[in-house]
Design a protein around this motif. Structure first.
Motif, short mmCIF file in Angstrom:
data_model
loop_
_atom_site.label_atom_id
_atom_site.label_comp_id
_atom_site.label_asym_id
_atom_site.label_seq_id
_atom_site.Cartn_x
_atom_site.Cartn_y
_atom_site.Cartn_z
N GLY A 161 3.02 135.47 3.99
CA GLY A 161 2.42 136.54 3.19
C GLY A 161 2.39 136.19 1.71
O GLY A 161 1.36 136.36 1.04
N SER A 162 3.50 135.69 1.19
CA SER A 162 3.53 135.34 -0.24
C SER A 162 2.64 134.14 -0.52
O SER A 162 2.00 134.07 -1.58
N GLY A 163 2.55 133.20 0.43
CA GLY A 163 1.64 132.07 0.25
C GLY A 163 0.19 132.50 0.18
O GLY A 163 -0.59 131.99 -0.64
N LEU A 164 -0.18 133.46 1.02
CA LEU A 164 -1.56 133.96 1.00
C LEU A 164 -1.85 134.74 -0.28
O LEU A 164 -2.92 134.57 -0.90
N TYR A 165 -0.92 135.58 -0.70
CA TYR A 165 -1.14 136.31 -1.95
C TYR A 165 -1.20 135.36 -3.14
O TYR A 165 -1.98 135.58 -4.08
N ALA A 166 -0.39 134.30 -3.11
CA ALA A 166 -0.46 133.31 -4.18
C ALA A 166 -1.82 132.62 -4.19
O ALA A 166 -2.39 132.37 -5.27
N THR A 167 -2.36 132.34 -3.01
CA THR A 167 -3.69 131.72 -2.93
C THR A 167 -4.75 132.63 -3.54
O THR A 167 -5.62 132.18 -4.29
N ILE A 168 -4.68 133.91 -3.22
CA ILE A 168 -5.62 134.88 -3.79
C ILE A 168 -5.47 134.91 -5.31
O ILE A 168 -6.46 134.91 -6.06
N GLY A 169 -4.22 134.95 -5.77
CA GLY A 169 -3.97 135.01 -7.21
C GLY A 169 -4.50 133.79 -7.94
O GLY A 169 -5.08 133.91 -9.03
N VAL A 170 -4.30 132.61 -7.35
CA VAL A 170 -4.78 131.38 -7.98
C VAL A 170 -6.30 131.39 -8.09
O VAL A 170 -6.87 131.04 -9.13
N GLN A 171 -6.97 131.82 -7.03
CA GLN A 171 -8.44 131.82 -7.08
C GLN A 171 -8.97 132.85 -8.08
O GLN A 171 -9.95 132.59 -8.79
N ALA A 172 -8.30 134.00 -8.17
CA ALA A 172 -8.69 134.98 -9.19
C ALA A 172 -8.47 134.41 -10.59
O ALA A 172 -9.30 134.61 -11.50
N ALA A 173 -7.36 133.68 -10.77
CA ALA A 173 -7.08 133.08 -12.08
C ALA A 173 -8.08 131.98 -12.42
O ALA A 173 -8.47 131.83 -13.59
N LEU A 174 -8.51 131.23 -11.41
CA LEU A 174 -9.54 130.21 -11.65
C LEU A 174 -10.85 130.87 -12.09
O LEU A 174 -11.54 130.37 -12.99
N PHE A 175 -11.21 131.97 -11.47
CA PHE A 175 -12.43 132.68 -11.85
C PHE A 175 -12.30 133.24 -13.27
O PHE A 175 -13.23 133.16 -14.09
N HIS A 176 -11.12 133.80 -13.58
CA HIS A 176 -10.89 134.32 -14.93
C HIS A 176 -11.00 133.20 -15.97
O HIS A 176 -11.58 133.39 -17.04
N ARG A 177 -10.45 132.03 -15.63
CA ARG A 177 -10.53 130.90 -16.56
C ARG A 177 -11.98 130.47 -16.77
O ARG A 177 -12.40 130.12 -17.88
N GLN A 178 -12.76 130.50 -15.70
CA GLN A 178 -14.17 130.12 -15.81
C GLN A 178 -14.91 131.09 -16.74
O GLN A 178 -15.76 130.68 -17.53
N LEU A 179 -14.57 132.37 -16.66
CA LEU A 179 -15.26 133.38 -17.47
C LEU A 179 -14.81 133.37 -18.92
O LEU A 179 -15.62 133.58 -19.84
#
Length: 389
Positions: free
Chosen positions: A178-196
């Protein structure tokens, strides 16, 4: 740093480099998913045995199948982050990285000189993701934790099993996964934020937090009633009929999630009057008479086999299924059709079957074969050569 693995799936994260300091399961599962989505993952392991999971069985020709299952396709370099020369190598890795993942206890990275404040200042492009037992705040933040610790603390064990039985662990490591999946979601959201915005951020995941988030309606039921829910066996707490029922040769799962499906179920079981019975006329009423309805249903279901009833219920459009063991699930035609069992071709273990990637994205291949998990420090020379270019 480009992805150099020949068999790596080319996914939407191709071109992203992840430095993976994590070990055992929560962090490595996050980086496995990032790898499956196309990122390059470089495991930075400590001298000696490296990731503790390398010592977990079962073993095939001396290599951990446990480690293989969550580290396939990654690369490995051994660095002692208490040694200044190795720290300099790590700094060079960070200069070329997009994401850093770790699952140490809070404070460990600061002691090594690579806490978030340092990363943010010296490597402003690097997203920092941490998956620890309790996150980086709160009174328990410095406590150690493993999967079962947070299963117990997070309440999920209290609603698992049958009433009156001893505490039951979920049959897989839901605290870590569960924490691994939430971390994956968080990383991808952070990558999108960095792109923006151009800003790299910190992703702070607590395993206990994730257990609470995964409890879904159990938290809501407690808040509404003031009473802590308990275990119900195979029964859904809010929907009826929605559980395992006895048949002539075993059990069948039947999930009639609304009044329309219940009417179809009643017809399929040749008891159309159930749908008009005031005790069963709504989901709320069915919940109040759940045991009575179960007895009536099983009096019909036990006359025939599970496979018979699945065929009948399919014709009526009522969701149902068998209770498969792992072997049956892994060899099911639907599993094979969806490429959910893939082969890892490892020169030490030989071909090994592992679970595939459930995220199917149009425009990207989902190969039937994956690269193996690396041996300890296997990619050192190649990585150092890249860093020297």
């Amino acid at each position: 740093m480009p992805n150099s693995n020949d068999l790596a799936p080319h996914g939407p994260l191709s071109g992203i480099t992840v430095i993976d300091l994590s070990r055992i399961l929560a962090g490595p599962y996050c980086t496995l998913m990032l790898k499956e989505l196309g990122a390059r993952v470089i495991k930075v392991e400590s001298p000696g045995i490296g990731d503790d999971a390398r010592e977990y069985g079962p073993f095939v020709n001396g290599k951990s199948a446990y480690f293989q299952s969550v580290n396939r396709g990654k690369e490995s370099i051994v660095l002692n982050l208490k040694d200044e020369d190795d720290k300099n190598i790590f700094r060079k890795l960070l200069q070329k990285a997009d994401v850093l993942v770790e699952n140490f206890r809070p404070g460990t990275m600061e002691k090594l000189g690579f806490g978030w404040e340092t990363i943010k200042k010296d490597y402003p492009n690097v997203i920092y993701a941490s998956a620890s037992g309790f996150g980086h705040s709160g009174p328990d933040m410095y406590r150690p934790a493993y999967d079962m610790v947070v299963q117990g603390m997070g309440g999920i064990m209290s609603v698992t099993g049958h009433p009156g039985t001893p505490p039951t662990r979920i049959g897989m490591s839901i605290g870590d996964i569960g924490s691994g999946l939430y971390a994956t979601i968080g990383v991808q959201a952070a990558l999108f934020h960095r792109q923006l915005t151009g800003e790299a951020t910190k992703v702070d995941i607590g395993m206990l937090d994730c257990q609470l988030a995964l409890l879904e309606n159990a938290v809501m039921r407690y808040q509404v009633s003031g009473t802590a829910p308990g275990p119900l066996g195979a029964r859904h707490p809010s929907i009826t009929p929605f559980e395992a029922y006895k048949t002539k040769d075993g059990y069948i799962i039947i999930s009639a999630g609304n009044d329309g499906l219940f009417a179809k179920l009643a017809e399929a079981l040749e008891n159309p009057g159930w749908a008009e019975n005031p005790d069963y006329s709504s989901n709320d009423n069915r919940n109040k008479h759940v045991e009575k309805l179960k007895i009536e249903m099983e009096s019909v279901l036990t006359a025939h086999t599970t496979s018979h009833w699945i065929e009948v219920l399919d014709k009526f459009g009522v969701p149902s299924g068998p209770i498969n063991n792992i072997g049956q699930a892994a060899t099911h035609p639907q599993t094979i059709a969806r490429n959910m069992i893939v082969s890892v071709d490892d020169p030490i273990t030989g071909p090994m079957k592992v679970a595939g990637n459930p995220i199917k994205i149009s425009g990207f291949e989902d190969p039937e074969t994956r690269d193996p998990a690396p041996n300890l420090d296997q990619n050192r020379e190649e990585i150092l050569r890249e860093l020297s270019d």
